[in-house]
Design a protein around this motif. Sequence first.
Motif, PDB file in Angstrom:
ATOM      1  N   SER A 186       0.840  -1.184   0.000  1.00 61.15           N
ATOM      2  CA  SER A 186       0.000   0.000   0.000  1.00 61.15           C
ATOM      3  C   SER A 186       0.876   1.234   0.000  1.00 61.15           C
ATOM      4  CB  SER A 186      -0.886  -0.004   1.246  1.00 61.15           C
ATOM      5  OG  SER A 186      -1.559   1.217   1.369  1.00 61.15           O
ATOM      6  N   SER A 187       0.475   2.244  -0.738  1.00 64.05           N
ATOM      7  CA  SER A 187       1.224   3.487  -0.694  1.00 64.05           C
ATOM      8  C   SER A 187       0.414   4.565   0.014  1.00 64.05           C
ATOM      9  CB  SER A 187       1.636   3.931  -2.089  1.00 64.05           C
ATOM     10  OG  SER A 187       0.654   3.634  -3.029  1.00 64.05           O
ATOM     11  N   THR A 188      -0.432   4.165   0.928  1.00 63.89           N
ATOM     12  CA  THR A 188      -1.178   5.134   1.716  1.00 63.89           C
ATOM     13  C   THR A 188      -0.308   5.652   2.854  1.00 63.89           C
ATOM     14  OG1 THR A 188      -2.028   3.406   3.163  1.00 63.89           O
ATOM     15  CG2 THR A 188      -3.373   3.973   1.264  1.00 63.89           C
ATOM     16  N   MET A 189      -0.705   6.779   3.409  1.00 63.44           N
ATOM     17  CA  MET A 189       0.032   7.322   4.535  1.00 63.44           C
ATOM     18  C   MET A 189       0.005   6.316   5.684  1.00 63.44           C
ATOM     19  SD  MET A 189      -0.577  10.816   6.665  1.00 63.44           S
ATOM     20  CE  MET A 189      -0.352  11.881   5.279  1.00 63.44           C
ATOM     21  N   TYR A 190       1.123   6.083   6.281  1.00 65.18           N
ATOM     22  CA  TYR A 190       1.303   5.134   7.374  1.00 65.18           C
ATOM     23  C   TYR A 190       1.039   3.693   6.939  1.00 65.18           C
ATOM     24  CZ  TYR A 190       0.996   9.485   9.904  1.00 65.18           C
ATOM     25  OH  TYR A 190       1.170  10.767  10.320  1.00 65.18           O
ATOM     26  N   GLY A 191       0.999   3.413   5.649  1.00 63.81           N
ATOM     27  CA  GLY A 191       0.741   2.062   5.183  1.00 63.81           C
ATOM     28  C   GLY A 191       1.854   1.085   5.510  1.00 63.81           C
ATOM     29  N   ASN A 192       3.073   1.596   5.643  1.00 62.97           N
ATOM     30  CA  ASN A 192       4.209   0.715   5.913  1.00 62.97           C
ATOM     31  C   ASN A 192       4.906   1.060   7.217  1.00 62.97           C
ATOM     32  OD1 ASN A 192       4.082  -0.949   3.576  1.00 62.97           O
ATOM     33  ND2 ASN A 192       4.616   0.866   2.412  1.00 62.97           N
ATOM     34  N   VAL A 193       4.144   1.615   8.157  1.00 64.33           N
ATOM     35  CA  VAL A 193       4.718   1.924   9.457  1.00 64.33           C
ATOM     36  C   VAL A 193       5.036   0.621  10.170  1.00 64.33           C
ATOM     37  CG1 VAL A 193       4.224   2.911  11.726  1.00 64.33           C
ATOM     38  CG2 VAL A 193       3.556   4.134   9.678  1.00 64.33           C
ATOM     39  N   LYS A 194       6.206   0.552  10.730  1.00 63.47           N
ATOM     40  CA  LYS A 194       6.618  -0.649  11.459  1.00 63.47           C
ATOM     41  C   LYS A 194       5.916  -0.633  12.809  1.00 63.47           C
ATOM     42  CE  LYS A 194      10.858  -3.196  12.152  1.00 63.47           C
ATOM     43  NZ  LYS A 194      12.304  -3.098  12.119  1.00 63.47           N
ATOM     44  N   ASN A 195       5.059  -1.594  13.042  1.00 60.17           N
ATOM     45  CA  ASN A 195       4.229  -1.608  14.235  1.00 60.17           C
ATOM     46  C   ASN A 195       4.844  -2.362  15.394  1.00 60.17           C
ATOM     47  OD1 ASN A 195       2.126  -0.157  13.014  1.00 60.17           O
ATOM     48  ND2 ASN A 195       1.451  -2.013  11.985  1.00 60.17           N
ATOM     49  N   TYR A 196       5.996  -2.920  15.222  1.00 62.01           N
ATOM     50  CA  TYR A 196       6.653  -3.668  16.284  1.00 62.01           C
ATOM     51  C   TYR A 196       8.081  -3.165  16.390  1.00 62.01           C
ATOM     52  CZ  TYR A 196       7.750  -6.176  12.037  1.00 62.01           C
ATOM     53  OH  TYR A 196       8.117  -6.484  10.763  1.00 62.01           O
ATOM     54  N   GLY A 197       8.792  -3.509  17.425  1.00 59.98           N
ATOM     55  CA  GLY A 197      10.109  -2.991  17.783  1.00 59.98           C
ATOM     56  C   GLY A 197      10.999  -2.526  16.651  1.00 59.98           C
ATOM     57  N   GLY A 198      11.935  -1.684  16.977  1.00 64.10           N
ATOM     58  CA  GLY A 198      12.868  -1.178  15.983  1.00 64.10           C
ATOM     59  C   GLY A 198      12.452   0.171  15.444  1.00 64.10           C
ATOM     60  N   SER A 199      13.010   0.540  14.321  1.00 61.40           N
ATOM     61  CA  SER A 199      12.794   1.861  13.743  1.00 61.40           C
ATOM     62  C   SER A 199      12.221   1.738  12.343  1.00 61.40           C
ATOM     63  CB  SER A 199      14.137   2.592  13.689  1.00 61.40           C
ATOM     64  OG  SER A 199      14.019   3.799  12.982  1.00 61.40           O
ATOM     65  N   ASN A 200      11.469   2.742  11.936  1.00 59.78           N
ATOM     66  CA  ASN A 200      10.936   2.797  10.578  1.00 59.78           C
ATOM     67  C   ASN A 200      11.961   3.355   9.595  1.00 59.78           C
ATOM     68  OD1 ASN A 200       8.286   1.824  10.824  1.00 59.78           O
ATOM     69  ND2 ASN A 200       7.753   3.667  11.920  1.00 59.78           N
ATOM     70  N   HIS A 201      13.054   3.872  10.107  1.00 62.18           N
ATOM     71  CA  HIS A 201      14.019   4.555   9.270  1.00 62.18           C
ATOM     72  C   HIS A 201      15.238   3.665   9.055  1.00 62.18           C
ATOM     73  CE1 HIS A 201      11.558   8.075   9.827  1.00 62.18           C
ATOM     74  NE2 HIS A 201      11.515   7.759  11.112  1.00 62.18           N
ATOM     75  N   LEU A 202      15.478   3.322   7.809  1.00 59.22           N
ATOM     76  CA  LEU A 202      16.552   2.390   7.478  1.00 59.22           C
ATOM     77  C   LEU A 202      17.929   3.061   7.524  1.00 59.22           C
ATOM     78  CD1 LEU A 202      17.217  -0.465   6.534  1.00 59.22           C
ATOM     79  CD2 LEU A 202      16.948   0.326   4.193  1.00 59.22           C
ATOM     80  N   LEU A 203      18.054   4.261   6.945  1.00 56.42           N
ATOM     81  CA  LEU A 203      19.359   4.912   6.848  1.00 56.42           C
ATOM     82  C   LEU A 203      19.725   5.703   8.098  1.00 56.42           C
ATOM     83  CD1 LEU A 203      19.163   6.115   3.145  1.00 56.42           C
ATOM     84  CD2 LEU A 203      20.242   4.065   4.059  1.00 56.42           C
ATOM     85  N   VAL A 204      18.784   6.484   8.622  1.00 59.62           N
ATOM     86  CA  VAL A 204      19.034   7.290   9.817  1.00 59.62           C
ATOM     87  C   VAL A 204      18.036   6.834  10.881  1.00 59.62           C
ATOM     88  CG1 VAL A 204      19.128   9.611  10.781  1.00 59.62           C
ATOM     89  CG2 VAL A 204      19.776   9.219   8.399  1.00 59.62           C
ATOM     90  N   PRO A 205      18.463   6.032  11.848  1.00 63.80           N
ATOM     91  CA  PRO A 205      17.536   5.491  12.848  1.00 63.80           C
ATOM     92  C   PRO A 205      16.852   6.577  13.672  1.00 63.80           C
ATOM     93  CG  PRO A 205      19.671   4.396  12.953  1.00 63.80           C
ATOM     94  CD  PRO A 205      19.823   5.555  12.039  1.00 63.80           C
ATOM     95  N   THR A 206      15.651   6.273  14.129  1.00 69.99           N
ATOM     96  CA  THR A 206      14.917   7.194  14.972  1.00 69.99           C
ATOM     97  C   THR A 206      15.703   7.460  16.249  1.00 69.99           C
ATOM     98  OG1 THR A 206      12.882   6.248  14.140  1.00 69.99           O
ATOM     99  CG2 THR A 206      12.716   7.563  16.144  1.00 69.99           C
ATOM    100  N   GLY A 207      15.781   8.721  16.651  1.00 71.55           N
ATOM    101  CA  GLY A 207      16.456   9.085  17.888  1.00 71.55           C
ATOM    102  C   GLY A 207      17.969   9.127  17.789  1.00 71.55           C
TER     103      GLY A 207
END
Length: 127
Positions: free
Chosen positions: A80-101
Motif C-alpha cells: 500500500s502506498s497510503t500514509m502510514y501504510g508501511n509503518v513498522k508496528n513492532y520494535g525497531g525503527s521505521n528509518h533504514l538509513l538514519v535510525p529514529t532518535g
Amino acid sequence: PHAVAKMATFVALVAVPPAALPSATLPCCGLGVALLCLWAPRFPLRFALAHATDLTGAAAAAAAAYGFLGPVLGLQMMASSTMYGNVKNYGGSNHLLVPTGLLQTALAEQSSAAAAPAWLSDAFGGG
C-alpha cells in the motif's frame, strides 16, 4: 458477462478456507490464482513474453515486485502506498538509513552536547 459469479467464486476460494478449514488454505488460494489467470482478459504468461523487453513489461514487473515481493521479503508491511501504510508496528525503527532518535542518543551525554553547536544541543540534547 459473469463477473459477479467469478468474483464470488474467487472470494469463496480465497477468503473462506482460512476461517473454516485452515489446512485447505494453500490449495484453495492456488486454485483461486489459477482461475484469475484463466479469467484474465489476456493470459499473464503471454503478456509477460510479449512485453519482456519494453516499458510496459518493466512497469508490470515493477508493480508486481512492489505489490507482492516487498511484503514477502519484509521490506513493506503491506502493498500500500497510503500514509502510514508501511509503518513498522513492532520494535525497531521505521528509518533504514538514519535510525529514529539518532541525534537524541548522540547528544545525550554531556561531552557530546558540549562539543555540538548550541542550537543542535538545545533542540536534540534532551535538556
